[in-house]
Write an enzyme that holds these catalytic residues in place. Structure first.
Site: not given
Ligand code: XMP
Length: 520
Positions: A55, A82-83, A167, A169, A225, A367
């Site tokens: 964050g 991180c945060y 990170h 991710e 979608d 998605k």
């Protein structure tokens, strides 16, 4: 049916959605919650562990997001990123301070101590932080360092608490997904039950509970979608579903026929097909302003749909293809207005007097998951994996006046470009890990620009086609695709030879920003 899951608390990092995607790629379900979500809501999910996101704030600032009490009280494993790591440190009695320099970009993590999350050795990781851990909390060991972060990875193995300064991710941390997999499956002991089959089972049950024996209506326009949502509802309620397909005449080559054939023949969905091409052409006659085109198309689409719905006795339920990023982005903390707006520029909303209750079977899916589920439901891969296409269709890419001739010109040129790309293996239809090979989106644009040319012995004065092809991960920024010259030459030559009314082809070399992906 409740499957094993993790809860991700969102402290406002731009990467939070990626954490969820990576965990789900390991087939473990996880949900994102704004950090201040009431405890009951998060705990109702019965998570097997928590991930605290990064964050933008500093933990020692007044008003900064804080650690919700239930996280540590639960006794469940916690991974702070991180945060999140800094928050964990602060909450457990360690010390956080400002780094001498903000660290942004690649770095090397050196892991020396044996631990269940990251194998010993050196690996490339991605950093983005201004604060760092100065003193780990009691019970924690330092498990890894980077040149600029003496405590880049720490853990308390007995309590199953871990902190990562980098990170895991993002793609720039190549071993990151494995770290998240180990945390989810080995530390939290979540079983990997999040598969297309289990997603369908869950979603079908939810839809059945919601609508009972009532009739459900769905408006399909050909988009991924809405098609997948419709197929899912059909799986759940069978012939209680009525589907209205409004053919605006603004779809790509072969698309309308494909949508109809797929829904009707392949999935056996009762389909009311409205050929409204002429109506749309009439409404767009003489209009050149892009916003006005969008508005006219959105309104007419709704009017036609409304007429059909009334004829059908106004069913109470309406299928909508809302997906998880739409839901998350409208509730996430610290997002800018611009980011929030991004996903909502679809065909306009429904009139207020049509009080439908929404059925949203894709509400919790990313998605890529929507696509995998679509294939599993029997939709053809070519339909499910194709590149994004704006709701208002070819009208967006037909600059200037919209006439049947000009739309046909554009459609034909677009079909030539995309078929040549497909043949060359460069029409990558999904958001992949590596976008350097291929295109995330590629299409033709018709410009109302006339120029002089020569064909045979004849002087010509005709319009211009612009080719647009981009590589991108997220469509918020994009780069122009470095397509081979020979391919571009072949496409240009075919377009001027085969498409009536075009004597010049140009290739768009701008990135986004400052340009956008679409021309309008
Ligand atoms: P821009 O042109 O803003 O486009 O860079 C970003 C992405 O959004 C798509 N796009 C739309 N998608 N309805 C949609 O569903 C729309 O009205 C619309 N307009 C743009 C565009 O194709 C690109 O992928």
């Amino acid at each position: 049916m409740l499957i094993d899951s993790l809860a991700i608390l969102d402290f406002g990092s731009q990467y939070t959605q990626l954490i969820a995607r990576r965990v789900r790629e390991c087939q473990v379900y996880c949900e994102l919650f704004p950090w201040d979500t009431p405890a009951e809501r998060v705990l109702a999910q019965k998570p097997r562990g928590f991930i605290l996101s990064g964050g933008p704030a500093s933990v020692y600032e007044t008003g900064a997001p804080t650690m919700p009490g239930y996280v540590l009280e639960s006794g469940l494993p916690v991974l702070g990123i991180c945060y999140g790591m800094q928050l964990l440190t602060q909450a457990l009695g360690g010390k956080v301070g400002a780094s001498a320099e903000r660290e942004y970009g690649p770095s090397d993590l050196n892991t020396e101590t044996d631990n269940p999350l990251i194998p010993p050795g050196i690996q490339r990781v991605w950093m983005s932080h201004g604060d760092r851990i100065e003193l780990p909390p009691p019970g924690f060991s330092v498990l890894g360092q980077s040149p600029n972060s003496p405590i880049a990875f720490m853990g308390d193995l007995s309590r199953r608490y871990f902190g990562l300064q980098f990170h895991p991710e993002v793609h720039h941390t190549p071993g990151g997904k494995e770290i998240l997999r180990r945390f989810a499956i080995e530390i939290c002991q979540a079983s990997p039950g999040w598969t297309p089959e289990s997603i369908i089972t869950q979603s079908v049950q939810r839809v059945q509970q919601q609508v009972g024996k009532a009739t459900v209506i769905s408006a399909v326009s050909g988009g991924v979608d809405s098609s997948v949502a419709t197929a899912m509802v059909q799986r759940a309620v069978g012939d209680q579903l009525i589907c209205v397909f409004v053919d605006t005449g603004l779809l790509r080559q072969g698309e309308a026929a494909q949508v109809k054939a797929t829904l009707q023949e392949r999935l056996g969905i009762e389909l009311i097909s409205v050929d409204a091409a002429e109506q749309f052409m009439r409404a767009l006659n003489g209009v050149t302003a892009p916003e006005q085109k969008r508005q006219i198309i959105g309104e007419l689409f709704i009017r036609i749909f409304e007429q059909q719905a009334r004829q059908l006795g106004l069913p109470r339920y309406l299928v909508q293809g809302t997906i998880y990023p739409d839901v998350v982005e409208s509730s996430a903390p610290d997002r800018t207005q611009a980011q929030r707006i991004k996903t909502h520029h679809n065909v306009g909303g429904l009139p207020e007097d049509m009080q439908f209750e929404l059925v949203e079977p894709l509400r919790y899916l990313f998605k890529d998951e929507v696509r995998a589920v679509g294939e599993n439901l029997g939709l053809p891969a070519a339909m499910v994996w194709r590149q994004p296409f704006p709701g208002p269709g070819l009208a967006v890419r037909c600059l200037g006046e919209i006439t049947p001739d000009r739309i046909q010109r554009l459609r034909h040129a677009d079909a030539i470009f995309t078929s040549e790309l497909a043949e060359a293996g460069l029409l990558r239809m999904a958001l992949g890990e590596d976008q350097t090979q291929g295109t995330a989106q590629a299409f033709a644009v018709l410009l109302p620009v006339y120029s002089v040319g020569v064909m045979g012995d004849q002087r010509t004065y005709q319009e211009t086609i612009a080719l647009r092809a981009v590589t991108t991960q997220d469509f918020m920024t994009a780069d122009w695709a470095r397509l081979p010259y020979d391919l571009l030459a072949k496409v240009a030559s075919r377009i001027v030879n085969e498409v009536q009314g075009v004597n010049r082809v140009v290739y768009d070399l701008t990135s986004k920003p400052p340009a956008t992906i679409e021309w309008e």
